[in-house]
Scaffold this motif. Structure first.
Motif, PDB file in Angstrom:
ATOM      1  N   MET A  11       0.812  -1.204   0.000  1.00  0.00           N
ATOM      2  CA  MET A  11       0.000   0.000   0.000  1.00  0.00           C
ATOM      3  C   MET A  11       0.848   1.257   0.000  1.00  0.00           C
ATOM      4  SD  MET A  11      -2.906  -1.028   2.829  1.00  0.00           S
ATOM      5  CE  MET A  11      -4.105  -2.327   2.514  1.00  0.00           C
ATOM      6  N   GLU A  12       0.174   2.352  -0.259  1.00  0.00           N
ATOM      7  CA  GLU A  12       0.776   3.676  -0.159  1.00  0.00           C
ATOM      8  C   GLU A  12       1.266   3.914   1.266  1.00  0.00           C
ATOM      9  OE1 GLU A  12      -0.899   8.263  -0.746  1.00  0.00           O
ATOM     10  OE2 GLU A  12      -2.253   6.543  -0.808  1.00  0.00           O
ATOM     11  N   LEU A  13       2.481   4.445   1.416  1.00  0.00           N
ATOM     12  CA  LEU A  13       3.011   4.758   2.738  1.00  0.00           C
ATOM     13  C   LEU A  13       2.553   6.163   3.136  1.00  0.00           C
ATOM     14  CD1 LEU A  13       4.887   4.029   5.124  1.00  0.00           C
ATOM     15  CD2 LEU A  13       6.714   5.201   3.883  1.00  0.00           C
ATOM     16  N   LEU A  14       1.901   6.255   4.278  1.00  0.00           N
ATOM     17  CA  LEU A  14       1.399   7.533   4.767  1.00  0.00           C
ATOM     18  C   LEU A  14       2.208   7.986   5.969  1.00  0.00           C
ATOM     19  CD1 LEU A  14      -2.455   6.879   4.621  1.00  0.00           C
ATOM     20  CD2 LEU A  14      -1.004   7.953   2.896  1.00  0.00           C
ATOM     21  N   GLU A  15       2.492   9.282   6.030  1.00  0.00           N
ATOM     22  CA  GLU A  15       3.204   9.855   7.172  1.00  0.00           C
ATOM     23  C   GLU A  15       2.344  10.950   7.770  1.00  0.00           C
ATOM     24  OE1 GLU A  15       7.066  11.068   5.938  1.00  0.00           O
ATOM     25  OE2 GLU A  15       7.784   9.018   5.644  1.00  0.00           O
ATOM     26  N   GLY A  16       2.011  10.802   9.017  1.00  0.00           N
ATOM     27  CA  GLY A  16       1.146  11.749   9.705  1.00  0.00           C
ATOM     28  C   GLY A  16       0.522  11.064  10.896  1.00  0.00           C
ATOM     29  N   GLU A  17      -0.782  11.211  11.067  1.00  0.00           N
ATOM     30  CA  GLU A  17      -1.469  10.591  12.192  1.00  0.00           C
ATOM     31  C   GLU A  17      -2.938  10.382  11.841  1.00  0.00           C
ATOM     32  OE1 GLU A  17      -1.382  13.199  15.554  1.00  0.00           O
ATOM     33  OE2 GLU A  17      -2.121  14.922  14.443  1.00  0.00           O
ATOM     34  N   THR A  18      -3.577   9.489  12.577  1.00  0.00           N
ATOM     35  CA  THR A  18      -4.999   9.284  12.348  1.00  0.00           C
ATOM     36  C   THR A  18      -5.784  10.470  12.898  1.00  0.00           C
ATOM     37  OG1 THR A  18      -5.373   8.155  14.455  1.00  0.00           O
ATOM     38  CG2 THR A  18      -4.739   6.791  12.553  1.00  0.00           C
TER      39      THR A  18
END
Length: 670
Positions: A67-74
């Motif tokens: 999957m796409e790698l996400l950087e941040g927070e929910t």
């Protein structure tokens, strides 16, 4: 469900996320079925607000998805700190609604929308996660009494409950079939929580929450202490109707309704001191119209060679006749046809074209699409899913589409501006990376970065350099004209402008034509050669913005009429009162009792550092407190905070008797 690992894709040279089904669930047919359902559901979708899936498969007994790698927070992590600012909540909500709309148009219902399943990247992009319930399946109450998970596919039917307690729709609670309108109810519950910091149907037990969903209304938003505009409150209430037929009927409608709030206040003012009403504040489209300008006339210059004519030789031909915000315009390769992105109202762009001998603009059927550039081959570079930022700037997904086409091919997310190389084979772009503005040419090759912001890039006719504006402070359009060559060498051609928007190369490649102002918002058209020698190319009684220059040397410009005003409905009044001053009043703040208005003056009379101003909402005289860009009013209404930019300095101005305080600068950077 599943464990997630960070990995590197050696084939494409990118960081990815790999979601793996834990070994203890690998032999569980139900868990495996849900895992596969999620992978297939996400794989059907391609949208900037939905987590992308690149691959899915099995290695032995291990099932995985790349999957796409996400950087941040929910969103859940962000809500742990309380409610979001209203404007931020609306921005995220628009993105969530657009992601849901894309899923619903593919026949996919999420069924488990909640803050845990919304991810917010460092760039502010909302991503919908976990479509594990999207294909259906039975759900059973977990041990906690609050979270529901899916048993076997194929066991759906009347009486089956699935979703997460507190965010389920009434029809989900009853075990009835759930369609797209069920997601709209869940969306309303999430939006309510974003705006208030309180769960709409939060109760001590899951059973009590489910009963509340069926029979109770969430507390009035005003009771929670959140001061929101009635229009925004109505949107939330409309999402949370108990009967599906009484809610919004599509997520696309929600996105449209929320975007309609752009340019007007999403937060209302404080209550009156004696409860005589609510003091509400509108920016009168200040943030949109004043920054963008209201473009009313499109014209082009005729002549044999750009740069060699006197003002007396310039002739004009009016091309558009309706007042509207024109964000970007360009000539097609024939030098006659004009394509432009504009909005008659608000700031949601749409593409139009004007052909030779046809004064009536023709829409191209590409809503929410912003024009960036037209190649020498007639191919358009555009932003799809365009979201307004400031001035004439948007962010969205970079795409290419042929002139007259209706199916853009998306290339790259989170791009702000782009321009074609002379042969139409490559693109130069501006986007944000690591909190810096980045110039790339071609895509992926970084030529220059800045902590301020970049705008209006244009590739030279020879393709060996890029001209653009560099602005030291985010969304303050003062700055300089620079040129960056393909080796990354930067040269400042001309600087110290009050504002600058609109730039193009002369066909010969030896001069940059740009519009800027040395004071106020009325821009002049300048030309500057590569040695830094500047000339006035055209001055106008009204402001101008340069958009394009044809290969034959004709100019495409807009004549701009812009301003900023403030209107307020104050306690006890029956109608809004115009509290504007001069022609560019911005950044309004109301005192708690609604009697005092603090605002910024950015008119010519304010000077280069702007002015902090105060007036009573009964229409009393304006008091200038001092220089600076206004940033807020203290809760007791006794202090105004502002920032001076040269050098950076925070200042506290007393609104009554008292002395000005300059706060320690520390490592403050403007």
């Amino acid at each position: 469900m599943g464990e997630v690992y960070r990995a590197h894709d050696t084939n494409l040279g990118r960081e990815v996320a790999i979601k793996v089904l834990p070994s203890d669930l690998a032999d569980n047919p139900d868990a495996l079925a849900r895992f596969e359902r999620e992978a297939r559901a996400v794989a059907q979708l391609s949208h900037p607000n939905i987590l992308a899936i690149y691959d899915f498969g099995r290695q032995g007994k291990t099932a995985y998805a790349v999957m796409e790698l996400l950087e941040g927070e929910t969103l859940r992590a962000r809500l742990e700190h309380g409610a979001l600012p209203a404007r931020k909540a609306v921005d995220l909500a628009v993105q969530m609604a657009e992601g849901l709309a894309a899923a619903h148009e593919k026949g996919i219902v999420h069924r488990d929308l909640k803050p845990e399943n919304v991810f917010v990247t460092h760039e502010g992009r909302a991503k919908l996660l976990d479509f594990g319930l999207a294909k259906g399946g039975v759900s059973a109450l977990a041990n906690s009494g609050k979270t529901l998970t899916t048993p076997p596919e194929g066991a759906t039917g009347p009486g089956v409950v699935m979703g997460t307690v507190g965010y389920m729709s009434p029809e989900q609670v009853r075990g009835l079939p759930a369609d797209a309108r069920s997601d709209i109810f869940s969306f309303g519950a999430v939006l309510y929580e974003m705006l208030t910091g309180v769960r709409a149907f939060g109760r001590e037990t899951g059973a009590e929450s489910m009963a509340a969903i069926l029979k109770e209304e969430p507390p009035e938003i005003a009771v929670t202490g959140s001061a929101l505009s009635p229009a925004l409150q109505r949107i939330v209430q409309h999402c949370l109707e108990k009967k599906p037929g009484e809610r919004f009927q599509s997520a696309r409608d929600i996105a449209f309704a929320l975007q309609a709030l752009s340019g007007s206040a999403v937060a209302s003012g404080p209550s009156a001191a004696h409860g005589r009403g609510r003091a509400r504040l509108w920016l009168a489209a200040v943030a949109v119209a004043a920054a963008l300008g209201v473009a009313t006339v499109a014209s082009y210059r005729t002549g044999k060679k750009v740069g060699l004519h006197s003002v007396a030789e310039i002739s004009f031909h009016q091309m558009s006749f309706r007042p509207q915000a024109i964000f970007q315009a360009a000539f097609a390769p024939d030098g006659e046809t004009i394509v432009y992105s504009a909005a008659l109202e608000g700031n949601v762009p749409e593409l139009f074209t004007i052909g030779p001998g046809s004064p009536e603009p023709r829409p191209l059927g590409l809503p929410k699409t912003h024009l960036l550039s037209i190649s020498s081959k007639g191919e358009l570079a555009v932003l799809t899913h365009a979201r307004f930022l400031n001035h004439r700037l948007f962010t969205g997904t970079l795409a290419r589409v042929s002139l007259g086409g209706t199916a853009p091919r998306e290339i790259l997310e989170d791009v702000r501006q782009a321009d074609w190389s002379p042969d139409g084979s490559e693109l130069a772009i501006i986007r944000v990376a690591n909190d810096k503005d980045r110039l790339e040419y071609p895509i992926g090759k970084v030529l220059y970065e800045t902590a301020g912001y970049l705008s209006d890039l244009r590739v030279s006719p020879r393709g060996d350099a890029i001209a653009l504006f560099e602005h030291p402070r985010r969304w303050d359009d003062r700055g300089s004209v620079i040129v960056v060559d393909r080796a990354g060498r930067r040269i400042v051609l001309s600087g110290d402008y009050w504002g600058e928007e609109g730039l193009a190369w002369a066909p010969t490649g030896d001069e940059v034509l740009f519009t800027a102002s040395t004071e106020g918002s009325a821009q002049i058209l300048y030309g500057v050669d590569l040695s830094g020698h500047r000339r006035v190319a055209l001055a106008s009684a009204g402001g101008l913005t340069m958009h394009d220059v044809s290969r034959s040397g004709r100019w495409l410009v807009t004549r701009d009429d812009s301003g900023g005003g403030i209107s307020a409905l104050v306690p006890g009044a029956r109608a809004e009162r115009d509290l504007s001053w001069l022609d560019n009043s911005l950044r309004p703040f109301l005192s708690q009792d609604g009697s005092i208005l603090l605002f910024g003056d950015q008119s010519v009379a304010a000077g280069p550092n702007y002015q902090v101003c105060l007036r009573k909402t009964d229409g009393g005289p304006v008091v200038r407190l001092g220089e600076g860009d206004v940033w807020g009013l203290s809760p007791d209404g006794k202090w105004a905070i502002a920032i001076l930019y040269t050098p950076p300095q925070l200042v506290l101005y007393p609104t009554g008797p008292g002395e000005t305080r300059r706060l320690p600068r520390g490592d403050l950077q403007a």
